[in-house]
Design a protein around this motif. Structure first.
Motif, PDB file in Angstrom:
ATOM      1  N   ALA A   1     -21.241  41.050  -3.821  1.00 52.30           N
ATOM      2  CA  ALA A   1     -21.862  39.832  -4.345  1.00 52.30           C
ATOM      3  C   ALA A   1     -20.865  38.689  -4.238  1.00 52.30           C
ATOM      4  N   GLY A   2     -20.884  38.008  -3.095  1.00 48.49           N
ATOM      5  CA  GLY A   2     -19.888  36.971  -2.835  1.00 48.49           C
ATOM      6  C   GLY A   2     -19.926  35.818  -3.825  1.00 48.49           C
ATOM      7  N   LYS A   3     -21.124  35.491  -4.335  1.00 46.17           N
ATOM      8  CA  LYS A   3     -21.226  34.417  -5.322  1.00 46.17           C
ATOM      9  C   LYS A   3     -20.810  34.883  -6.719  1.00 46.17           C
ATOM     10  N   HIS A   4     -20.724  36.193  -6.895  1.00 44.78           N
ATOM     11  CA  HIS A   4     -20.289  36.782  -8.164  1.00 44.78           C
ATOM     12  C   HIS A   4     -19.199  37.816  -7.863  1.00 44.78           C
ATOM     13  N   PRO A   5     -18.044  37.381  -7.360  1.00 43.26           N
ATOM     14  CA  PRO A   5     -17.047  38.347  -6.879  1.00 43.26           C
ATOM     15  C   PRO A   5     -16.393  39.186  -7.962  1.00 43.26           C
ATOM     16  N   TYR A   6     -16.776  38.962  -9.223  1.00 43.28           N
ATOM     17  CA  TYR A   6     -16.285  39.851 -10.277  1.00 43.28           C
ATOM     18  C   TYR A   6     -16.946  41.229 -10.194  1.00 43.28           C
ATOM     19  N   TYR A   7     -17.842  41.431  -9.221  1.00 39.18           N
ATOM     20  CA  TYR A   7     -18.333  42.781  -8.925  1.00 39.18           C
ATOM     21  C   TYR A   7     -17.263  43.606  -8.205  1.00 39.18           C
ATOM     22  N   LEU A   8     -16.411  42.947  -7.444  1.00 39.87           N
ATOM     23  CA  LEU A   8     -15.376  43.675  -6.690  1.00 39.87           C
ATOM     24  C   LEU A   8     -14.494  44.549  -7.580  1.00 39.87           C
TER      25      LEU A   8
ATOM     26  N   PRO B   1     -19.436  36.064   1.487  1.00 35.79           N
ATOM     27  CA  PRO B   1     -19.038  35.150   0.402  1.00 35.79           C
ATOM     28  C   PRO B   1     -20.154  34.232  -0.079  1.00 35.79           C
ATOM     29  N   GLY B   2     -21.194  34.036   0.705  1.00 31.68           N
ATOM     30  CA  GLY B   2     -22.292  33.175   0.300  1.00 31.68           C
ATOM     31  C   GLY B   2     -23.484  33.914  -0.289  1.00 31.68           C
ATOM     32  N   LEU B   3     -23.389  35.239  -0.418  1.00 32.30           N
ATOM     33  CA  LEU B   3     -24.507  36.043  -0.913  1.00 32.30           C
ATOM     34  C   LEU B   3     -24.411  36.255  -2.415  1.00 32.30           C
TER      35      LEU B   3
ATOM     36  N   GLU C   1     -14.669  33.862 -14.302  1.00 28.60           N
ATOM     37  CA  GLU C   1     -14.436  32.579 -13.648  1.00 28.60           C
ATOM     38  C   GLU C   1     -13.089  32.508 -12.936  1.00 28.60           C
ATOM     39  N   LYS C   2     -12.058  32.984 -13.598  1.00 25.68           N
ATOM     40  CA  LYS C   2     -10.707  32.822 -13.068  1.00 25.68           C
ATOM     41  C   LYS C   2     -10.303  33.983 -12.154  1.00 25.68           C
ATOM     42  N   ILE C   3     -10.211  35.176 -12.717  1.00 27.12           N
ATOM     43  CA  ILE C   3      -9.793  36.322 -11.909  1.00 27.12           C
ATOM     44  C   ILE C   3     -10.822  36.607 -10.817  1.00 27.12           C
ATOM     45  N   GLY C   4     -12.112  36.611 -11.190  1.00 25.07           N
ATOM     46  CA  GLY C   4     -13.150  36.955 -10.236  1.00 25.07           C
ATOM     47  C   GLY C   4     -13.403  35.891  -9.184  1.00 25.07           C
ATOM     48  N   VAL C   5     -13.864  34.722  -9.627  1.00 20.35           N
ATOM     49  CA  VAL C   5     -14.279  33.690  -8.680  1.00 20.35           C
ATOM     50  C   VAL C   5     -13.091  32.975  -8.048  1.00 20.35           C
ATOM     51  N   ALA C   6     -12.186  32.441  -8.890  1.00 25.78           N
ATOM     52  CA  ALA C   6     -11.080  31.635  -8.367  1.00 25.78           C
ATOM     53  C   ALA C   6      -9.974  32.481  -7.749  1.00 25.78           C
ATOM     54  N   GLY C   7      -9.901  33.748  -8.149  1.00 30.89           N
ATOM     55  CA  GLY C   7      -8.847  34.612  -7.636  1.00 30.89           C
ATOM     56  C   GLY C   7      -9.317  35.543  -6.528  1.00 30.89           C
ATOM     57  N   ILE C   8      -9.909  36.671  -6.917  1.00 32.41           N
ATOM     58  CA  ILE C   8     -10.313  37.693  -5.950  1.00 32.41           C
ATOM     59  C   ILE C   8     -11.338  37.155  -4.957  1.00 32.41           C
ATOM     60  N   GLY C   9     -12.264  36.324  -5.446  1.00 33.00           N
ATOM     61  CA  GLY C   9     -13.278  35.772  -4.553  1.00 33.00           C
ATOM     62  C   GLY C   9     -12.681  34.954  -3.427  1.00 33.00           C
TER      63      GLY C   9
ATOM     64  N   MET D   1      -9.636  35.216  -2.262  1.00 33.16           N
ATOM     65  CA  MET D   1      -8.879  36.108  -1.376  1.00 33.16           C
ATOM     66  C   MET D   1      -9.811  36.812  -0.390  1.00 33.16           C
ATOM     67  N   MET D   2     -10.915  37.362  -0.898  1.00 34.37           N
ATOM     68  CA  MET D   2     -11.799  38.122  -0.024  1.00 34.37           C
ATOM     69  C   MET D   2     -12.570  37.225   0.939  1.00 34.37           C
ATOM     70  N   ALA D   3     -12.643  35.929   0.622  1.00 34.46           N
ATOM     71  CA  ALA D   3     -13.247  34.978   1.563  1.00 34.46           C
ATOM     72  C   ALA D   3     -12.245  34.529   2.616  1.00 34.46           C
ATOM     73  N   GLY D   4     -11.005  34.987   2.488  1.00 35.86           N
ATOM     74  CA  GLY D   4      -9.976  34.649   3.465  1.00 35.86           C
ATOM     75  C   GLY D   4      -9.293  33.324   3.217  1.00 35.86           C
ATOM     76  N   ARG D   5      -9.480  32.780   2.020  1.00 31.22           N
ATOM     77  CA  ARG D   5      -8.902  31.475   1.719  1.00 31.22           C
ATOM     78  C   ARG D   5      -7.597  31.558   0.941  1.00 31.22           C
ATOM     79  N   ALA D   6      -7.136  32.773   0.653  1.00 26.56           N
ATOM     80  CA  ALA D   6      -5.862  32.966  -0.039  1.00 26.56           C
ATOM     81  C   ALA D   6      -5.327  34.345   0.307  1.00 26.56           C
TER      82      ALA D   6
END
Length: 482
Positions: free
Chosen positions: A232-239, A293-295, A439-447, A449-454
């Motif tokens: 769930a790219g829009k909710h990367p706290y699933y990762l 990342p957009g799903l 919001e922080k760990i999931g979206v701003a952090g892991i999300g 990274m997995m989108a390739g932006r960090a």
């Protein structure tokens, strides 16, 4: 709620060798201090408590049989029917009572004004993307202690208390600051890596236990035009549903305890670095479904059930939530996350399983006894069996599967729990510090990274900063593993 990296060999554990959380909020933006200040000060203009009823063997909580009950349910992956069925039992037992039932996905949007006004519902399933922050609610004394419910006689056997009938860990999950129990998690969720056994078999592969094996399976899938993973790219706290137990497997459960406790440098542990690098390798090698990342969660699950991707990190609600798009012969299965290699601290099978669907009774509820009684009914064997059969998930009731033909995913989840044995971990970050986790760990952090932006290193540094800020924030209540 419904609703979760290989080190390249140079040091560490190589594969080879809040932000202020001052609003009870999930992922939406609301004025931050308004909720807490209003909750902390709301007074006489709100609910008036109903008169208590007479306690008896059949009514151990002293429910007022003629008082109305206000029940708000998160309308998510488990649907509404299990709750409606339990309400029918309540209304049968208390024919003079009328239950107002409100299913919604907008928990914070709809309930924040009611908390602010001092007139919250009597029972709330506080789940979903707009989940109210439990840590904030507990810290601001907005919840009723559920000890009376837990110590009351169970529906099926008056000689047993409700507490006696619950799965291990359920009571502890509802505790934040000592003995009181503020939350009752009704579902029992198995988190892990979900897949189609049929699709895996078609690749002539077995579920990978090490990261080398994982990469090999993903490469096989890629050659067949199938992505290794989606999420769930829009909710990367699933990762974290698979990433966190992998960290525990590699470094030991004490690594997750340190993360929960907001300890300095907890995120800099070598196990965290190794697992972040492993997941980043999925992105770097092109094993993530394009566009992921957009799903959102439904879109990613749909792509997965269409066999566009082999693996997805998720919770056991996925069998029910994705039922509309899941082929009859999908042969749903779940496994604990792959590890790195033989040097891992915990065995293969280590997984995250814990209570889900957090039910709460507000302190200012007009009919708290009714809210607890509705939960007592839901924790009967009959209601539990109904829940398991209708939504394909275990409940907090320790049993309730006898005589039920288990669905493929549920059967696989039970087998995974049996394999895990004592090696079940339960990260508390997601209920102690909701905004930090999502919001922080999931979206701003892991999300990111997995989108390739960090990079993993940049992500770990960012997340540690978030955790340090939360640890130093005197405006929020902090919790520790006892």
């Amino acid at each position: 709620m419904g609703s979760t990296s290989a080190h390249n060999g140079e040091g560490g554990l190589g594969r080879r060798d809040l932000i202020k959380r001052s609003a009870a909020i999930g992922l939406i933006s609301v004025p931050t201090m308004g909720f807490l200040s209003a909750c902390a000060s709301s007074g006489g203009d709100g609910n008036e408590k109903v008169e208590k009823g007479t306690k008896s063997e059949k009514n151990p909580l002293g429910v007022n049989g003629s008082a109305a009950l206000d029940f708000v349910l998160f309308d998510g992956g488990f649907g509404q029917q299990y709750a409606k069925d339990a309400i029918k039992v309540y209304e049968t037992n208390y024919p003079g009572a009328k239950v107002k039932f409100t299913p919604t996905q907008k928990i914070t949007t709809e309930l924040q004004p009611r908390f602010n006004g001092g007139n919250p519902p009597d029972l709330i399933d506080n789940s979903g993307a707009e989940q109210m922050d439990m840590g904030v609610l507990v810290g601001q004394k907005q919840l009723a202690d559920l000890t009376a419910l837990l110590d009351s006689a169970s529906i099926d056997d008056p000689k047993k208390t409700v507490r006696d009938t619950l799965r291990p860990g359920i009571v502890e999950m509802g505790q934040f600051d000592g003995a009181p129990v503020w939350v009752l998690y009704y579902a029992y969720t198995v988190y892990g890596v979900w897949y189609s056994q049929k699709l895996l078999d078609s690749l002539d592969a077995k579920y990978p236990e090490t990261w080398d094996e994982m990469l090999a399976v993903c490469e096989k899938a890629k050659k067949k035009g199938i992505a290794g993973w989606t999420y769930a790219g829009k909710h990367p706290y699933y990762l974290p549903f698979s990433l966190y137990p992998m960290i525990a497997k590699v470094g030991g459960r004490e690594v997750l305890d340190a993360i929960d406790n907001l300890e300095p440098k907890a995120w800099e542990h070598p196990a965290v670095k190794a697992c972040f690098e492993a997941y980043y390798e999925l992105k770097r090698k092109g094993y993530i479904l394009n566009g992921t990342p957009g799903l959102d969660h439904i879109q990613s699950q749909t792509a997965w059930t269409e066999n566009k991707a082999l693996f997805i990190p998720n919770g056991s609600w996925v069998e029910n939530e994705a039922a509309k798009t899941m082929p009859a012969d999908f042969d749903l299965a779940v496994s604990a996350p792959s590890g790195l290699d033989a040097s891992d601290k915990m065995p293969f099978g280590t997984m995250w399983a814990s209570g889900g669907e957090p039910f709460i009774v507000p302190a200012k509820a007009a009919n708290p006894e009714g809210g607890m009684e509705q939960l007592r009914i839901m924790l009967s064997e009959a209601s539990s069996k109904n829940f398991t059969q209708s939504v394909k998930s275990l409940s907090a009731f320790n049993g309730g599967t006898d005589g039920i033909e288990l669905t493929p995913g549920l059967k696989s989840g039970v087998a995974a729990l049996e394999k895990a044995g004592q090696n079940v971990v339960n990260l508390r970050l997601q209920d102690w510090y909701v905004a930090l986790q999502k919001e922080k760990i999931g979206v701003a952090g892991i999300g990111e990274m997995m989108a390739g932006r960090a990079t993993p290193a940049e992500t770990i540094k960012k997340i540690q900063k978030f955790a340090d800020e939360a640890a130093k924030d005197s405006s929020i209540k902090h919790y520790k593993h006892q």
